[in-house]
Design a protein around this motif. Structure first.
Motif, PDB file in Angstrom:
ATOM      1  N   LEU A 182       0.845  -0.983   0.169  1.00 14.19           N
ATOM      2  CA  LEU A 182      -0.036  -0.029   0.028  1.00 14.19           C
ATOM      3  C   LEU A 182       0.792   1.194   0.000  1.00 14.19           C
ATOM      4  N   ASP A 183       2.095   1.054   0.767  1.00 16.23           N
ATOM      5  CA  ASP A 183       2.899   2.347   0.840  1.00 16.23           C
ATOM      6  C   ASP A 183       3.857   2.624  -0.326  1.00 16.23           C
ATOM      7  N   LEU A 184       4.647   1.730  -0.726  1.00  9.97           N
ATOM      8  CA  LEU A 184       5.695   1.949  -1.620  1.00  9.97           C
ATOM      9  C   LEU A 184       5.339   1.161  -3.130  1.00  9.97           C
ATOM     10  N   THR A 185       4.480   0.273  -3.329  1.00  7.71           N
ATOM     11  CA  THR A 185       4.254  -0.202  -4.374  1.00  7.71           C
ATOM     12  C   THR A 185       3.059   0.384  -4.998  1.00  7.71           C
ATOM     13  N   TRP A 186       1.832   0.502  -4.331  1.00 12.32           N
ATOM     14  CA  TRP A 186       0.482   1.214  -5.059  1.00 12.32           C
ATOM     15  C   TRP A 186       0.559   2.562  -4.686  1.00 12.32           C
ATOM     16  N   ARG A 187       1.141   3.173  -3.550  1.00  6.31           N
ATOM     17  CA  ARG A 187       1.585   4.541  -3.154  1.00  6.31           C
ATOM     18  C   ARG A 187       0.002   4.875  -2.627  1.00  6.31           C
ATOM     19  N   THR A 188      -0.846   4.010  -2.060  1.00  9.89           N
ATOM     20  CA  THR A 188      -2.132   4.384  -1.586  1.00  9.89           C
ATOM     21  C   THR A 188      -1.984   5.399  -0.389  1.00  9.89           C
ATOM     22  N   VAL A 189      -1.108   4.906   0.554  1.00  9.03           N
ATOM     23  CA  VAL A 189      -0.721   5.682   1.771  1.00  9.03           C
ATOM     24  C   VAL A 189       0.575   6.400   1.870  1.00  9.03           C
ATOM     25  N   ASN A 190       1.172   6.561   0.573  1.00 11.49           N
ATOM     26  CA  ASN A 190       2.142   7.338   0.489  1.00 11.49           C
ATOM     27  C   ASN A 190       2.196   8.727   0.077  1.00 11.49           C
ATOM     28  N   PRO A 191       2.853   9.681   0.480  1.00 12.72           N
ATOM     29  CA  PRO A 191       2.549  11.081   0.270  1.00 12.72           C
ATOM     30  C   PRO A 191       3.115  11.399  -1.339  1.00 12.72           C
ATOM     31  N   VAL A 192       3.983  10.705  -1.767  1.00 11.08           N
ATOM     32  CA  VAL A 192       4.676  10.671  -2.977  1.00 11.08           C
ATOM     33  C   VAL A 192       3.588   9.973  -4.304  1.00 11.08           C
ATOM     34  N   LYS A 193       2.952  10.405  -5.083  1.00 10.92           N
ATOM     35  CA  LYS A 193       2.246   9.485  -5.930  1.00 10.92           C
ATOM     36  C   LYS A 193       2.879   9.289  -7.239  1.00 10.92           C
ATOM     37  N   ASP A 194       3.698   9.951  -7.599  1.00  8.91           N
ATOM     38  CA  ASP A 194       4.554   9.727  -8.880  1.00  8.91           C
ATOM     39  C   ASP A 194       5.225   8.396  -8.929  1.00  8.91           C
ATOM     40  N   ILE A 195       4.809   7.533  -9.515  1.00  7.53           N
ATOM     41  CA  ILE A 195       5.106   6.106  -9.578  1.00  7.53           C
ATOM     42  C   ILE A 195       6.794   6.053  -9.978  1.00  7.53           C
ATOM     43  N   HIS A 196       7.008   7.063 -10.693  1.00  3.24           N
ATOM     44  CA  HIS A 196       8.614   7.076 -11.278  1.00  3.24           C
ATOM     45  C   HIS A 196       9.633   7.530 -10.260  1.00  3.24           C
ATOM     46  N   ASP A 197       8.832   8.230  -9.181  1.00  2.00           N
ATOM     47  CA  ASP A 197       9.802   8.714  -8.330  1.00  2.00           C
ATOM     48  C   ASP A 197       9.968   7.894  -6.945  1.00  2.00           C
ATOM     49  N   ALA A 198      10.726   6.832  -7.112  1.00  2.00           N
ATOM     50  CA  ALA A 198      10.946   5.745  -6.229  1.00  2.00           C
ATOM     51  C   ALA A 198      11.932   6.253  -5.004  1.00  2.00           C
ATOM     52  N   TYR A 199      12.898   7.231  -5.335  1.00  2.00           N
ATOM     53  CA  TYR A 199      13.589   7.870  -4.344  1.00  2.00           C
ATOM     54  C   TYR A 199      12.920   8.686  -3.234  1.00  2.00           C
ATOM     55  N   GLY A 200      12.010   9.477  -3.937  1.00  2.00           N
ATOM     56  CA  GLY A 200      10.896  10.456  -3.321  1.00  2.00           C
ATOM     57  C   GLY A 200      10.101   9.743  -2.258  1.00  2.00           C
ATOM     58  N   ALA A 201       9.624   8.682  -2.775  1.00  2.00           N
ATOM     59  CA  ALA A 201       8.708   7.645  -1.976  1.00  2.00           C
ATOM     60  C   ALA A 201       9.206   7.106  -0.754  1.00  2.00           C
ATOM     61  N   VAL A 202      10.603   6.579  -0.811  1.00  2.00           N
ATOM     62  CA  VAL A 202      11.287   6.105   0.175  1.00  2.00           C
ATOM     63  C   VAL A 202      11.456   7.246   1.299  1.00  2.00           C
ATOM     64  N   VAL A 203      12.088   8.437   0.857  1.00  2.00           N
ATOM     65  CA  VAL A 203      12.351   9.457   1.670  1.00  2.00           C
ATOM     66  C   VAL A 203      11.095   9.859   2.429  1.00  2.00           C
ATOM     67  N   ALA A 204       9.784   9.994   1.688  1.00  2.00           N
ATOM     68  CA  ALA A 204       8.710  10.543   2.125  1.00  2.00           C
ATOM     69  C   ALA A 204       8.251   9.364   3.433  1.00  2.00           C
ATOM     70  N   THR A 205       8.248   8.348   2.960  1.00  2.00           N
ATOM     71  CA  THR A 205       7.834   7.085   3.807  1.00  2.00           C
ATOM     72  C   THR A 205       8.402   7.031   5.213  1.00  2.00           C
ATOM     73  N   PHE A 206       9.768   7.474   5.288  1.00  2.00           N
ATOM     74  CA  PHE A 206      10.603   7.274   6.198  1.00  2.00           C
ATOM     75  C   PHE A 206      10.813   8.707   7.018  1.00  2.00           C
ATOM     76  N   ASP A 207      10.184   9.834   6.514  1.00  2.00           N
ATOM     77  CA  ASP A 207      10.224  11.030   7.084  1.00  2.00           C
ATOM     78  C   ASP A 207      10.029  11.011   8.885  1.00  2.00           C
ATOM     79  N   PRO A 208      10.836  11.737   9.368  1.00  2.00           N
ATOM     80  CA  PRO A 208      10.871  11.950  11.003  1.00  2.00           C
ATOM     81  C   PRO A 208       9.553  12.123  11.276  1.00  2.00           C
ATOM     82  N   SER A 209       8.634  12.625  10.601  1.00  2.00           N
ATOM     83  CA  SER A 209       7.120  12.990  11.053  1.00  2.00           C
ATOM     84  C   SER A 209       6.397  11.881  11.139  1.00  2.00           C
ATOM     85  N   ARG A 210       6.646  10.792  10.369  1.00  2.00           N
ATOM     86  CA  ARG A 210       6.116   9.512  10.202  1.00  2.00           C
ATOM     87  C   ARG A 210       6.662   8.393  10.880  1.00  2.00           C
TER      88      ARG A 210
END
Length: 245
Positions: free
Chosen positions: A149-177
């Motif tokens: 849900l988080d890093l494959t389909w981006r359902t719960v990830n702030p980064v929705k751009d499927i091509h930005d894998a780097y941004g999705a990883v950084v967003a999911t482990f942001d200190p606020s999360r």
């Protein structure tokens, strides 16, 4: 010989005959299927871990790696062919692993409905093996669902751009999360214990419980588990503490 004993003897003989006709349904066949499916999942996990480490090369390299997985084999193969092969293979391995585990557990319970007063563990077997494998397996399954849900389909990830894998990883482990990071790390601990015991058990099933390889198997299983856990954990920790941003 009593009638009851004759009945039990005949039933056991019938089960042995059935197992001989369909060996893949026997306990040994199921254990081998569980071991092989487990090995396939370990190989997938190692490949996934190695892919995650591309994040330390920067956004461009990480995204190029992710794009390469999606475009592998083109134009001879359809888009995302490799990813779908990996996904289907992983799902099949998980299903086989869970199914064989459930069947073996049910058979073990029916064969011995009353617990042993004293159960001697095999050398190298964790004293809490049952709890480790069952509860750890549940945690891992829940984590896989969240990970999809988080890093494959981006359902719960702030980064929705499927091509930005780097941004999705950084967003999911942001200190606020931080709860996500804590859950990720706890799942890794469960995975480590599961791998340590699972690799040991798989080798015992496939190669046999020989004393020659017992200590080597224990050391290899522990080393693989530690390397995989450390290899996965370094990514969220690096993002959380600002080493990757």
């Amino acid at each position: 010989m009593s009638t009851d004993l004759q009945t039990r003897t005949a039933a056991r003989a019938a089960k042995r005959a059935q197992a001989a006709r369909k060996p893949w349904r026997s306990n040994i066949g199921l254990k081998i299927a569980m071991a092989v499916s487990g090995v396939l999942m370990v190989l997938f996990i190692i490949a996934h871990m190695a892919g995650n480490l591309h994040i330390f090369e920067g956004r461009e390299e990480m995204n190029a790696y992710a794009a390469g997985l999606r475009s592998f084999g083109e134009p001879l193969l359809p888009h995302e062919s490799l990813l779908w092969v990996l996904r289907i293979g992983l799902v099949a391995s998980i299903v086989v692993h869970l199914w064989t585990g459930i069947v073996l557990s049910v058979r073990s319970h029916h064969a011995r409905p009353v617990k042993y007063a004293h159960h001697h563990k095999a050398k190298g077997e964790s004293p809490n093996a049952y709890l480790t494998m069952r509860l750890g397996g549940i945690v891992i399954v829940l984590f896989v669902v969240w990970h999809l849900l988080d890093l494959t389909w981006r359902t719960v990830n702030p980064v929705k751009d499927i091509h930005d894998a780097y941004g999705a990883v950084v967003a999911t482990f942001d200190p606020s999360r931080w709860p996500v990071t804590v859950f990720y790390l706890l799942a890794l601990v469960a995975l480590g214990f599961h791998l340590r015991h699972g690799i040991w058990s798989a080798v015992q099933t496939i190669a046999g419980p020989t004393t020659k390889w017992r200590k080597r198997t224990q050391a290899i299983a522990l080393a693989v588990a530690v390397i995989i856990v450390a290899g996965f954990a370094i990514v969220p920790l690096s993002v959380t503490f600002g080493l990757v941003s």
